[in-house]
Design a protein around this motif. Structure first.
Motif, short mmCIF file in Angstrom:
data_model
loop_
_atom_site.label_atom_id
_atom_site.label_comp_id
_atom_site.label_asym_id
_atom_site.label_seq_id
_atom_site.Cartn_x
_atom_site.Cartn_y
_atom_site.Cartn_z
N GLY A 49 0.81 -1.21 0.00
CA GLY A 49 0.00 0.00 0.00
C GLY A 49 0.85 1.27 0.00
O GLY A 49 2.08 1.22 0.11
N PHE A 50 0.19 2.39 -0.12
CA PHE A 50 0.88 3.69 -0.13
C PHE A 50 1.32 4.09 1.27
O PHE A 50 0.76 3.63 2.27
N GLN A 51 2.31 4.95 1.31
CA GLN A 51 2.73 5.57 2.55
C GLN A 51 2.37 7.05 2.50
O GLN A 51 2.61 7.72 1.49
N ARG A 52 1.79 7.56 3.55
CA ARG A 52 1.42 8.97 3.60
C ARG A 52 2.66 9.85 3.59
O ARG A 52 3.63 9.60 4.32
N SER A 53 2.66 10.89 2.73
CA SER A 53 3.78 11.83 2.73
C SER A 53 3.78 12.64 4.02
O SER A 53 2.74 12.81 4.66
N SER A 54 4.93 13.15 4.40
CA SER A 54 5.03 13.91 5.65
C SER A 54 4.50 15.33 5.50
O SER A 54 4.09 15.96 6.47
N ASP A 55 4.49 15.83 4.25
CA ASP A 55 4.00 17.19 4.01
C ASP A 55 3.77 17.36 2.51
O ASP A 55 3.94 16.43 1.73
N GLY A 56 3.39 18.55 2.11
CA GLY A 56 3.12 18.86 0.72
C GLY A 56 2.25 20.10 0.64
O GLY A 56 1.93 20.72 1.65
N MET A 57 1.85 20.45 -0.58
CA MET A 57 1.03 21.64 -0.77
C MET A 57 -0.27 21.57 0.03
O MET A 57 -0.77 22.60 0.53
N LEU A 58 -0.81 20.36 0.20
CA LEU A 58 -2.05 20.15 0.94
C LEU A 58 -1.79 19.45 2.27
O LEU A 58 -2.71 18.89 2.87
N GLY A 59 -0.55 19.46 2.71
CA GLY A 59 -0.20 18.80 3.96
C GLY A 59 0.07 17.32 3.76
O GLY A 59 0.20 16.84 2.64
N PRO A 60 0.17 16.56 4.84
CA PRO A 60 0.43 15.12 4.74
C PRO A 60 -0.70 14.38 4.04
O PRO A 60 -1.87 14.76 4.14
N GLY A 61 -0.35 13.31 3.32
CA GLY A 61 -1.36 12.49 2.65
C GLY A 61 -0.79 11.81 1.43
O GLY A 61 0.41 11.88 1.15
N VAL A 62 -1.65 11.14 0.67
CA VAL A 62 -1.27 10.52 -0.60
C VAL A 62 -1.86 11.39 -1.71
O VAL A 62 -3.07 11.62 -1.76
N TYR A 63 -1.00 11.88 -2.60
CA TYR A 63 -1.42 12.81 -3.64
C TYR A 63 -1.80 12.04 -4.91
O TYR A 63 -1.00 11.25 -5.44
N VAL A 64 -3.01 12.28 -5.39
CA VAL A 64 -3.55 11.58 -6.55
C VAL A 64 -4.36 12.59 -7.38
O VAL A 64 -4.55 13.73 -6.96
N SER A 65 -4.83 12.15 -8.55
CA SER A 65 -5.66 13.02 -9.38
C SER A 65 -6.54 12.18 -10.28
O SER A 65 -6.17 11.09 -10.71
N ARG A 66 -7.74 12.68 -10.58
CA ARG A 66 -8.60 12.04 -11.56
C ARG A 66 -8.13 12.34 -12.98
O ARG A 66 -8.59 11.73 -13.95
N ASN A 67 -7.22 13.29 -13.13
CA ASN A 67 -6.67 13.68 -14.42
C ASN A 67 -5.36 12.93 -14.65
O ASN A 67 -4.35 13.19 -14.00
N ASP A 139 -5.82 8.72 4.51
CA ASP A 139 -5.60 7.32 4.89
C ASP A 139 -5.28 6.47 3.66
O ASP A 139 -6.13 6.28 2.79
N PRO A 140 -4.06 5.92 3.55
CA PRO A 140 -3.70 5.10 2.40
C PRO A 140 -4.61 3.87 2.22
O PRO A 140 -4.72 3.34 1.12
N ALA A 141 -5.27 3.43 3.30
CA ALA A 141 -6.16 2.26 3.20
C ALA A 141 -7.37 2.54 2.32
O ALA A 141 -8.08 1.61 1.92
N ARG A 142 -7.64 3.81 2.01
CA ARG A 142 -8.75 4.17 1.13
C ARG A 142 -8.40 4.00 -0.34
O ARG A 142 -9.25 4.23 -1.22
N ILE A 143 -7.17 3.60 -0.64
CA ILE A 143 -6.69 3.54 -2.02
C ILE A 143 -6.32 2.10 -2.39
O ILE A 143 -5.60 1.43 -1.65
N VAL A 144 -6.82 1.64 -3.53
CA VAL A 144 -6.49 0.31 -4.05
C VAL A 144 -5.90 0.47 -5.45
O VAL A 144 -6.48 1.15 -6.31
N VAL A 145 -4.76 -0.15 -5.71
CA VAL A 145 -4.16 -0.15 -7.04
C VAL A 145 -4.88 -1.19 -7.90
O VAL A 145 -5.00 -2.36 -7.51
N VAL A 146 -5.38 -0.76 -9.06
CA VAL A 146 -6.12 -1.69 -9.92
C VAL A 146 -5.45 -1.95 -11.26
O VAL A 146 -5.77 -2.92 -11.94
N ASP A 147 -4.47 -1.11 -11.66
CA ASP A 147 -3.83 -1.33 -12.96
C ASP A 147 -2.62 -0.42 -13.09
O ASP A 147 -2.41 0.49 -12.28
N VAL A 148 -1.83 -0.67 -14.14
CA VAL A 148 -0.73 0.21 -14.52
C VAL A 148 -1.21 1.00 -15.73
O VAL A 148 -1.45 0.43 -16.80
N ALA A 149 -1.37 2.30 -15.58
CA ALA A 149 -1.88 3.12 -16.67
C ALA A 149 -0.80 3.47 -17.68
O ALA A 149 -1.06 3.50 -18.88
#
Length: 221
Positions: A49-67, A139-149
């Motif tokens: 699974g993913f590891q939460r970043s310690s910081d970033g533009m939006l603070g700690p978390g896993v950064y993703v996009s629908r784009n 929470d990285p547990a909210r994310i599931v990898v389903v494919d390699v785009a």
């Protein structure tokens, strides 16, 4: 109330329709998103699974996009041969919209009760030069990898997809026996007997086919 005949039972989960660009993700829904990362990190993400970043533009978390084009920009300045874009399913939970610089909850949305935050396209955030949307999930547990785009090497892409399918179809050692989802962080699922055919089922299964006919079922008003 009159007796009714139920010809069959069972279900098929229908996924939430894809939102148009600029539409805020709806609370508690699941969406397809993308994440760009280094190839050397992908196996660990698939298996652990993913590891939460310690910081970033939006603070700690896993950064993703629908784009997907946004995800293709990452990692920044990486050689394309070393970069991979993963396709994800993300259960967003409660979502906070962040659309201006120095928003009061820009880095503290999670501490204020939100599970994810969303920056809409062409927002007032000056750090996003492309104008493409961005999301951050606590929470990285909210994310599931389903494919390699995206992956430059065909063999590598095939090998990674095979590994992802193996995880999703058979589940990790802490997976649910019925829906095969990882339950190591969320807790075990309530396995029950179908009220019609008595087959063992899990409420998180995407599909349950039950052709047993029930007759003379009384509905109480």
């Amino acid at each position: 109330m009159e007796l009714e005949e139920i010809p069959f039972s069972g279900w098929t989960a229908i996924e939430e329709k894809k939102l148009q660009a600029g539409e805020k993700p709806k609370d508690e829904k699941v969406y397809t998103m993308y994440h760009g990362t280094y190839l050397k990190y992908v196996q660990g993400i698939i298996t652990s699974g993913f590891q939460r970043s310690s910081d970033g533009m939006l603070g700690p978390g896993v950064y993703v996009s629908r784009n997907i084009d946004k995800a293709k920009c990452y990692p920044l300045n990486a050689d394309k041969k070393e970069a991979v874009v993963l396709k994800l399913k993300v259960r967003v939970g409660k979502v906070k919209k962040i659309d201006v610089d120095n928003h009061p909850l820009q880095k503290s949305w999670h501490q204020n009760g939100y599970d994810s935050c969303w920056v809409p396209p062409n927002s007032g955030i000056t750090a996003i030069k492309s104008g493409r949307e961005e999301d951050c999930v606590w929470d990285p547990a909210r994310i599931v990898v389903v494919d390699v785009a995206c992956c430059m090497d065909d063999k590598t892409r095939w090998d990674l997809r095979k590994q992802i399918r193996g995880m999703n179809n058979h589940g990790p050692k802490d997976g649910c026996s019925q829906c095969h989802q990882n339950t190591s962080k969320t807790g075990s699922h309530p396995i029950q007997s179908c009220w019609a055919c008595t087959k063992q089922i899990c409420p998180f299964q995407k599909k349950h086919v039950c052709n047993k006919k029930l007759r003379n079922v009384r509905f109480v008003s």
